[in-house]
Design an enzyme around this catalytic site. Structure first.
Site, short mmCIF file in Angstrom:
data_model
loop_
_atom_site.label_atom_id
_atom_site.label_comp_id
_atom_site.label_asym_id
_atom_site.label_seq_id
_atom_site.Cartn_x
_atom_site.Cartn_y
_atom_site.Cartn_z
N SER A 138 0.87 -1.19 0.00
CA SER A 138 0.00 0.00 0.00
C SER A 138 0.90 1.23 0.00
O SER A 138 2.04 1.17 0.47
CB SER A 138 -0.86 0.00 1.27
N TYR A 151 -1.49 -0.75 10.82
CA TYR A 151 -1.68 -1.04 9.39
C TYR A 151 -0.53 -0.46 8.57
O TYR A 151 0.07 -1.16 7.74
CB TYR A 151 -3.02 -0.48 8.91
N1 LIG Z 1 -8.84 -0.90 -0.62
C1 LIG Z 1 -7.85 -0.07 -0.32
O1 LIG Z 1 -8.03 1.16 -0.16
C2 LIG Z 1 -6.44 -0.60 -0.24
C3 LIG Z 1 -5.38 0.30 -0.42
C4 LIG Z 1 -4.08 -0.19 -0.34
C5 LIG Z 1 -3.84 -1.53 -0.11
N2 LIG Z 1 -4.89 -2.39 0.06
C6 LIG Z 1 -4.59 -3.79 0.32
O2 LIG Z 1 -5.18 -4.58 -0.68
C7 LIG Z 1 -5.38 -5.91 -0.17
C8 LIG Z 1 -6.78 -6.38 -0.54
O3 LIG Z 1 -7.71 -5.57 0.14
P1 LIG Z 1 -9.09 -5.11 -0.51
O4 LIG Z 1 -9.03 -3.65 -0.69
O5 LIG Z 1 -9.45 -5.98 -1.67
O6 LIG Z 1 -10.05 -5.37 0.76
P2 LIG Z 1 -11.31 -6.33 0.98
O7 LIG Z 1 -12.32 -6.12 -0.09
O8 LIG Z 1 -11.71 -6.09 2.40
O9 LIG Z 1 -10.69 -7.80 0.83
C9 LIG Z 1 -9.79 -8.32 1.78
C10 LIG Z 1 -9.58 -9.79 1.53
O10 LIG Z 1 -8.72 -10.31 2.56
C11 LIG Z 1 -9.32 -11.46 3.13
N3 LIG Z 1 -8.96 -11.63 4.52
C12 LIG Z 1 -9.11 -10.71 5.53
N4 LIG Z 1 -8.78 -11.26 6.72
C13 LIG Z 1 -8.42 -12.55 6.46
C14 LIG Z 1 -8.02 -13.63 7.27
N5 LIG Z 1 -7.95 -13.54 8.62
N6 LIG Z 1 -7.74 -14.82 6.69
C15 LIG Z 1 -7.83 -14.95 5.35
N7 LIG Z 1 -8.22 -13.97 4.52
C16 LIG Z 1 -8.53 -12.78 5.08
C17 LIG Z 1 -10.83 -11.24 2.95
O11 LIG Z 1 -11.53 -12.47 2.90
P3 LIG Z 1 -12.46 -13.10 4.06
O12 LIG Z 1 -13.09 -11.96 4.81
O13 LIG Z 1 -13.41 -13.94 3.30
O14 LIG Z 1 -11.51 -13.90 4.89
C18 LIG Z 1 -10.88 -10.58 1.59
O15 LIG Z 1 -10.90 -11.54 0.57
C19 LIG Z 1 -5.11 -5.84 1.33
O16 LIG Z 1 -3.83 -6.36 1.61
C20 LIG Z 1 -5.15 -4.33 1.63
O17 LIG Z 1 -4.36 -3.99 2.73
C21 LIG Z 1 -6.17 -1.95 -0.02
#
Ligand SMILES: NC(=O)c1ccc[n+]([C@@H]2O[C@H](COP(=O)([O-])OP(=O)(O)OC[C@H]3O[C@@H](n4cnc5c(N)ncnc54)[C@H](OP(=O)(O)O)[C@@H]3O)[C@@H](O)[C@H]2O)c1
Length: 257
Positions: A138, A151
């Site tokens: 990120s 985070y």
């Molecule tokens: N969206 C943003 O603004 C943003 C910005 C920068 C970086 N990111 C990064 O992008 C990545 C994906 O996030 P996203 O934005 O797609 O968010 P999201 O829609 O909330 O998806 C997060 C994913 O992680 C899984 N996850 C969470 N806790 C888990 C656990 N304990 N065990 C296994 N799986 C788990 C969730 O699946 P389940 O709940 O089904 O387990 C879900 O599939 C993350 O690493 C996040 O930090 C996001």
């Protein structure tokens, strides 16, 4: 493009589900993991029908320290060519008041599981002379993040760790990419309780655009890839700004107006 098998963590929604669709559209077989088995099963059915690829669903909770090894044991018969460490979550608030176990789980999922999965699948890639590791970091990883301190620190680790091993792996045919999205429209903000923060009110990026950028950067073997010019300028300017200014600014954008 070389066809192979991709293991995608956090594939039940958001960036992980889109990345899985991109792999399937290019004819790669998939292993999907996350906690939400029903969502993974629905995505697997969609990908099999749409692209005729093999998709295996392996639900697991990456907050459990034993989960990465158990997953690797279950996949012992399947060479993994693409490892996408995408699962992750954030927590918001004053650290002193945040739930202790949730902070530890955040480090386990965002840092320890990512490290363990990389350690477990990297030897096979190096032995076969080909592999791609995509670690979803990120722009949070480029500076400290008051009100999301854990985070931001986890993502700083992901960038540093990815760069370190990417350099070690030069010449092996295996590359490691730390992809750095800025605020992106997924379930992330709602789950972290930051939808109303100044940062997210600026307008998050489109998730498909971000995932496509990450997917291409991974195939190209880029070591650090930042999505979007605005994010790139932000990450670059931090290097020349006094740390106290950066801390205060990030504290401001991480809170509600
Ligand atoms: N969206 C943003 O603004 C943003 C910005 C920068 C970086 N990111 C990064 O992008 C990545 C994906 O996030 P996203 O934005 O797609 O968010 P999201 O829609 O909330 O998806 C997060 C994913 O992680 C899984 N996850 C969470 N806790 C888990 C656990 N304990 N065990 C296994 N799986 C788990 C969730 O699946 P389940 O709940 O089904 O387990 C879900 O599939 C993350 O690493 C996040 O930090 C996001």
């Amino acid at each position: 493009m070389r066809k192979g098998t991709a293991l995608v963590t956090g594939a039940s929604m958001g960036l992980g589900a889109i990345l899985a669709r991109l792999f399937a559209a290019d004819g790669h077989n998939l292993i999907l993991t996350a906690r939400s088995e029903d969502k993974l099963a629905a995505l697997a059915a969609e990908l099999r029908t749409a692209h005729g690829v093999e998709v295996r669903v392996e639900p697991c909770d990456l907050a459990d320290p034993a989960a990465p090894k158990q997953l690797a044991d279950r996949l012992a018969d399947t060479p993994i060519d693409f490892l996408v460490n995408n699962a992750g979550f954030g927590t918001q608030g004053r650290f002193v008041k945040l739930d202790r176990q949730k902070e530890l789980d955040e480090i386990q999922v965002n840092v320890a599981a990512l490290t363990d999965l990389t350690r477990l699948f990297l030897p096979g890639m190096v032995e076969r002379g080909f592999g791609r590791v995509l670690n979803v970091a990120s722009t949070a990883g480029f500076q400290p993040g008051p009100f999301m301190a854990t985070y931001y620190a986890t993502k700083a680790y992901v960038i540093s760790f990815s760069e370190g091993i990417a350099e070690e792996l030069r010449g092996t045919g295996v590359t490691v990419t730390a992809h750095c999205p800025g605020a992106t429209r997924t379930e992330f903000a709602a789950n972290a309780g930051i939808e109303k923060s100044r940062l997210f009110k600026l307008g998050p990026a489109d998730a498909t655009e971000v995932a496509t950028h990450a997917y291409r950067a991974m195939h190209a073997g880029r070591v650090v890839a930042i999505h979007g010019l605005k994010n790139w300028l932000g990450a670059f300017s931090i290097r020349f700004s006094p740390r106290v200014v950066v801390r205060r600014l990030v504290a401001w954008i991480n809170q509600e107006a």
